[in-house]
Design a protein around this motif. Sequence first.
Motif, PDB file in Angstrom:
ATOM      1  N   LYS A 176      39.784  40.082  37.667  1.00 32.02           N
ATOM      2  CA  LYS A 176      39.644  40.100  35.982  1.00 32.02           C
ATOM      3  C   LYS A 176      39.182  41.483  35.554  1.00 32.02           C
ATOM      4  O   LYS A 176      39.917  41.423  34.225  1.00 32.02           O
ATOM      5  CB  LYS A 176      37.797  39.557  36.982  1.00 32.02           C
ATOM      6  CG  LYS A 176      38.108  38.183  36.766  1.00 32.02           C
ATOM      7  CD  LYS A 176      37.177  36.591  36.793  1.00 32.02           C
ATOM      8  CE  LYS A 176      37.809  35.736  37.055  1.00 32.02           C
ATOM      9  NZ  LYS A 176      37.116  35.312  38.341  1.00 32.02           N
ATOM     10  N   PHE A 177      38.206  42.074  36.368  1.00 28.73           N
ATOM     11  CA  PHE A 177      38.335  43.404  35.046  1.00 28.73           C
ATOM     12  C   PHE A 177      39.529  44.011  34.919  1.00 28.73           C
ATOM     13  O   PHE A 177      39.882  44.544  33.455  1.00 28.73           O
ATOM     14  CB  PHE A 177      37.644  44.484  36.244  1.00 28.73           C
ATOM     15  CG  PHE A 177      37.686  45.816  35.358  1.00 28.73           C
ATOM     16  CD1 PHE A 177      36.144  46.079  34.178  1.00 28.73           C
ATOM     17  CD2 PHE A 177      38.143  46.871  36.114  1.00 28.73           C
ATOM     18  CE1 PHE A 177      36.468  47.426  34.629  1.00 28.73           C
ATOM     19  CE2 PHE A 177      37.783  48.398  35.168  1.00 28.73           C
ATOM     20  CZ  PHE A 177      36.918  48.828  33.966  1.00 28.73           C
ATOM     21  N   CYS A 178      40.653  44.486  35.679  1.00 22.50           N
ATOM     22  CA  CYS A 178      41.957  44.806  35.375  1.00 22.50           C
ATOM     23  C   CYS A 178      42.399  44.232  34.362  1.00 22.50           C
ATOM     24  O   CYS A 178      43.398  44.360  33.444  1.00 22.50           O
ATOM     25  CB  CYS A 178      42.751  44.367  36.363  1.00 22.50           C
ATOM     26  SG  CYS A 178      41.929  46.087  37.675  1.00 22.50           S
ATOM     27  N   GLU A 179      42.379  42.462  34.425  1.00 26.95           N
ATOM     28  CA  GLU A 179      42.848  41.116  33.470  1.00 26.95           C
ATOM     29  C   GLU A 179      42.148  41.992  32.306  1.00 26.95           C
ATOM     30  O   GLU A 179      43.001  42.124  31.209  1.00 26.95           O
ATOM     31  CB  GLU A 179      42.745  39.832  33.357  1.00 26.95           C
ATOM     32  CG  GLU A 179      43.572  39.616  35.103  1.00 26.95           C
ATOM     33  CD  GLU A 179      43.517  38.013  35.301  1.00 26.95           C
ATOM     34  OE1 GLU A 179      42.426  37.788  34.951  1.00 26.95           O
ATOM     35  OE2 GLU A 179      43.701  37.939  36.221  1.00 26.95           O
ATOM     36  N   GLU A 180      41.140  42.103  32.636  1.00 29.52           N
ATOM     37  CA  GLU A 180      40.494  41.696  30.917  1.00 29.52           C
ATOM     38  C   GLU A 180      41.110  43.682  29.786  1.00 29.52           C
ATOM     39  O   GLU A 180      41.048  43.424  29.160  1.00 29.52           O
ATOM     40  CB  GLU A 180      38.320  42.712  30.882  1.00 29.52           C
ATOM     41  CG  GLU A 180      38.407  40.595  31.023  1.00 29.52           C
ATOM     42  CD  GLU A 180      36.878  41.081  31.540  1.00 29.52           C
ATOM     43  OE1 GLU A 180      36.474  41.642  31.652  1.00 29.52           O
ATOM     44  OE2 GLU A 180      36.918  39.463  32.069  1.00 29.52           O
ATOM     45  N   GLU A 181      41.319  44.665  31.046  1.00 29.07           N
ATOM     46  CA  GLU A 181      41.120  45.799  30.697  1.00 29.07           C
ATOM     47  C   GLU A 181      42.954  46.151  29.870  1.00 29.07           C
ATOM     48  O   GLU A 181      43.001  46.948  29.073  1.00 29.07           O
ATOM     49  CB  GLU A 181      41.551  46.712  31.634  1.00 29.07           C
ATOM     50  CG  GLU A 181      41.235  48.597  31.350  1.00 29.07           C
ATOM     51  CD  GLU A 181      41.426  49.044  32.190  1.00 29.07           C
ATOM     52  OE1 GLU A 181      41.836  49.343  33.201  1.00 29.07           O
ATOM     53  OE2 GLU A 181      39.938  50.180  32.354  1.00 29.07           O
ATOM     54  N   ASP A 182      43.987  45.304  30.719  1.00 34.73           N
ATOM     55  CA  ASP A 182      45.223  45.239  30.234  1.00 34.73           C
ATOM     56  C   ASP A 182      45.234  44.793  28.216  1.00 34.73           C
ATOM     57  O   ASP A 182      45.961  44.353  28.178  1.00 34.73           O
ATOM     58  CB  ASP A 182      46.238  44.130  31.287  1.00 34.73           C
ATOM     59  CG  ASP A 182      46.489  45.478  32.374  1.00 34.73           C
ATOM     60  OD1 ASP A 182      45.773  46.931  32.325  1.00 34.73           O
ATOM     61  OD2 ASP A 182      46.485  45.499  33.385  1.00 34.73           O
ATOM     62  N   ALA A 183      44.471  43.625  28.946  1.00 32.54           N
ATOM     63  CA  ALA A 183      44.488  42.609  27.641  1.00 32.54           C
ATOM     64  C   ALA A 183      44.286  43.270  26.326  1.00 32.54           C
ATOM     65  O   ALA A 183      44.284  43.131  25.192  1.00 32.54           O
ATOM     66  CB  ALA A 183      44.105  41.229  27.338  1.00 32.54           C
ATOM     67  N   LYS A 184      43.256  44.676  26.364  1.00 30.57           N
ATOM     68  CA  LYS A 184      43.088  45.851  25.516  1.00 30.57           C
ATOM     69  C   LYS A 184      43.450  46.227  25.371  1.00 30.57           C
ATOM     70  O   LYS A 184      43.704  46.532  24.197  1.00 30.57           O
ATOM     71  CB  LYS A 184      41.720  46.108  25.784  1.00 30.57           C
ATOM     72  CG  LYS A 184      40.069  45.377  25.780  1.00 30.57           C
ATOM     73  CD  LYS A 184      39.104  46.547  26.984  1.00 30.57           C
ATOM     74  CE  LYS A 184      37.542  45.194  26.794  1.00 30.57           C
ATOM     75  NZ  LYS A 184      36.990  46.323  27.739  1.00 30.57           N
ATOM     76  N   HIS A 185      44.911  46.924  26.237  1.00 33.30           N
ATOM     77  CA  HIS A 185      45.901  48.034  25.574  1.00 33.30           C
ATOM     78  C   HIS A 185      46.929  46.756  25.528  1.00 33.30           C
ATOM     79  O   HIS A 185      47.878  46.008  25.119  1.00 33.30           O
ATOM     80  CB  HIS A 185      45.873  48.577  26.847  1.00 33.30           C
ATOM     81  CG  HIS A 185      45.427  49.101  27.550  1.00 33.30           C
ATOM     82  ND1 HIS A 185      43.979  50.319  26.651  1.00 33.30           N
ATOM     83  CD2 HIS A 185      44.046  49.343  28.525  1.00 33.30           C
ATOM     84  CE1 HIS A 185      43.176  50.850  26.853  1.00 33.30           C
ATOM     85  NE2 HIS A 185      43.296  50.589  28.081  1.00 33.30           N
TER      86      HIS A 185
END
Length: 155
Positions: free
Chosen positions: A146-155
């Motif tokens: 989930k952390f990776c998905e959220e991080e990728d959504a920001k970029h």
Amino acid sequence: MASRLLWASRAASYLRISVFHRGFSSVLKDLKYADSHEWVKVEGNSATVGITDHAQDHLGDVVYVELPEVGAPVEQGSGFGAVESVKATSDINSPVSGKIVEVNEELSSSPGLVNSSPYEKGWIIKVEVSDSGELKNLMDADKYSKFCEEEDAKH
């Protein structure tokens, strides 16, 4: 035709060129993860540390791994080395505190193992853990995904 494709994939492999881009990163269930994209596998008081599939995917082809000295102390969240790729150089932080008991010397001659086998042959250090209570500060596989998905959504 088939032999030409085989030759091309062998050449790409030899040149460490990505033949295709995977749209997902693997996250292994039995590991713990730091928000700086390192993984740790703890067995007793021994911990194996590396960078995640997500991290290597974002870094691109790894060309050099700066390894620490055996016997050096590490602290949770503090840097102990670096990974240099064709795109950038990134510090590697330890997900646990303790003493380095082994480094993956194979990475000196084959840094691409971090890309091709981040959870197996591409491990970076082994640590004698000094405080197993620190593991509760790390994410499990579901939280890390989930952390990776959220991080990728920001970029």
